[in-house]
Design an enzyme around this catalytic site. Structure first.
Site, PDB file in Angstrom:
ATOM      1  N   ASP A  46       0.852  -1.206   0.000  1.00  0.00           N
ATOM      2  CA  ASP A  46       0.000   0.000   0.000  1.00  0.00           C
ATOM      3  C   ASP A  46       0.884   1.251   0.000  1.00  0.00           C
ATOM      4  OD1 ASP A  46       0.878  -0.037   2.600  1.00  0.00           O
ATOM      5  OD2 ASP A  46      -1.091   0.240   3.520  1.00  0.00           O
ATOM      6  N   SER A  47       2.207   1.048   0.046  1.00  0.00           N
ATOM      7  CA  SER A  47       3.149   2.156  -0.177  1.00  0.00           C
ATOM      8  C   SER A  47       2.888   2.800  -1.535  1.00  0.00           C
ATOM      9  CB  SER A  47       4.601   1.659  -0.115  1.00  0.00           C
ATOM     10  OG  SER A  47       4.771   0.505  -0.917  1.00  0.00           O
ATOM     11  N   ASP A  85      -1.113  -6.342  -0.288  1.00  0.00           N
ATOM     12  CA  ASP A  85      -1.121  -5.644   1.000  1.00  0.00           C
ATOM     13  C   ASP A  85      -2.533  -5.150   1.307  1.00  0.00           C
ATOM     14  OD1 ASP A  85       0.167  -4.668   3.205  1.00  0.00           O
ATOM     15  OD2 ASP A  85       1.143  -2.988   2.186  1.00  0.00           O
ATOM     16  N   LYS A 115      -0.872  -9.449   3.141  1.00  0.00           N
ATOM     17  CA  LYS A 115      -0.133  -8.934   4.308  1.00  0.00           C
ATOM     18  C   LYS A 115      -1.024  -7.948   5.046  1.00  0.00           C
ATOM     19  CE  LYS A 115       3.201  -5.638   4.024  1.00  0.00           C
ATOM     20  NZ  LYS A 115       2.597  -4.599   4.909  1.00  0.00           N
ATOM     21  N   GLU A 180       9.459  -3.970  10.629  1.00  0.00           N
ATOM     22  CA  GLU A 180       9.810  -2.654  10.074  1.00  0.00           C
ATOM     23  C   GLU A 180      10.236  -1.689  11.180  1.00  0.00           C
ATOM     24  OE1 GLU A 180       7.082  -0.890   7.265  1.00  0.00           O
ATOM     25  OE2 GLU A 180       8.166   1.025   7.297  1.00  0.00           O
TER      26      GLU A 180
END
Ligand code: KIV
Length: 262
Positions: A46-47, A85, A115, A180
């Site tokens: 989703d970045s 994602d 994810k 992360e």
């Protein structure tokens, strides 16, 4: 020919101490290059909200947008495992929604897995999705969808909480977990404690694998570059150069030349 990466491949790699390489992709040409370069996991992150759509966070990204990009990436991918994602609010409001949204990534977009972000708080959700036959990758530490709750994109250092989250995600049935923005020493302890592979981003060298955002790695992102990013190329500079040359050649009548004409 190399065979398709499966959950078994990833487990075997962890056991043998072979590093897992993961990278994001959002479109056909880049997904094809990433797949052909030997990457094991392609995350349609989703970045994309930030690096493709120009948003200032990942929060506005929708399910339909994720399905659109995941479908394109799946089409281009032969070997790597494609992970979709789950965007903000596609799994937080209820388990039923979460399972049906997760299902869309496999049914409509050709992904192998999904994810989602969060530790203990989403363990019931991970369990339900996984019990529906959908492999789930967890994501703990700095979780960008919780940017406001974290008070910014901050390195997470609460070792007890991080370890508890990792263990909960594993026992809920996740096949892997992204770590992360956490100190290397904590990432090492988590990696040693889990039987599932850890994939690090800003989590040091001891994880079972690494992931980066493709646009960061290729130098396609202008502006701030996070400490954990290594830029392996400077595509923005090259692209600007090419576009400027085109503008100049059209304006000066150098393009199109005779060889471009019918
Ligand atoms: O959205 C994304 O690209 C991610 C990775 C940075 C792990 O979640």
């Amino acid at each position: 020919m190399q065979s398709k990466v499966t959950l078994t491949t990833l487990n075997r790699m962890k056991k043998k101490g072979e590093k897992i390489v993961a990278l994001t992709a959002y479109d056909y040409p880049f997904a094809k290059m990433v797949d052909e370069s030997g990457v094991h996991i392609i995350l349609v992150g989703d970045s994309l909200g930030m690096v493709v759509q120009g948003e200032s966070s990942t929060l506005p990204v929708t399910m339909d947008e994720m399905i659109y990009h995941t479908k394109i990436v799946s089409k281009a991918t032969r070997i790597a495992m494609v992970v979709g994602d789950m965007p903000f609010m596609s799994y937080q409001a209820g388990i039923k929604d979460a399972v049906s949204n997760a299902g869309r990534f496999l049914k409509e977009a050709g992904a192998t897995a999904v994810k989602l972000e969060g530790g203990a708080a989403v363990s019931e959700t991970i369990k339900a999705i996984s019990e529906a036959g959908i492999p789930v990758q967890g994501h703990i530490g700095l979780t960008p969808q919780s940017v406001h709750k974290m008070g910014g994109y901050k390195v997470q250092r609460d070792e007890d909480r991080l370890m508890a989250d990792a263990l909960e995600v594993e026992s809920a049935g996740a096949f892997s977990v992204v770590l992360e923005g956490i100190p290397s020493a904590i990432a090492k302890k988590i990696t040693d404690a889990l039987t599932i592979p850890t994939i690090g981003i800003g989590a040091g060298p001891h994880c079972d694998g690494q992931i980066l955002v493709l646009h960061d790695l290729l130098g396609l992102n202008e502006g701030h570059v996070a400490k954990f990013v290594k830029q392996y190329a400077t595509l923005s500079d090259n692209a600007r150069k090419g576009i400027k040359q085109y503008v100049n050649e059209v304006q000066t009548g150098k393009f199109p030349a005779k060889k471009h004409c019918y």
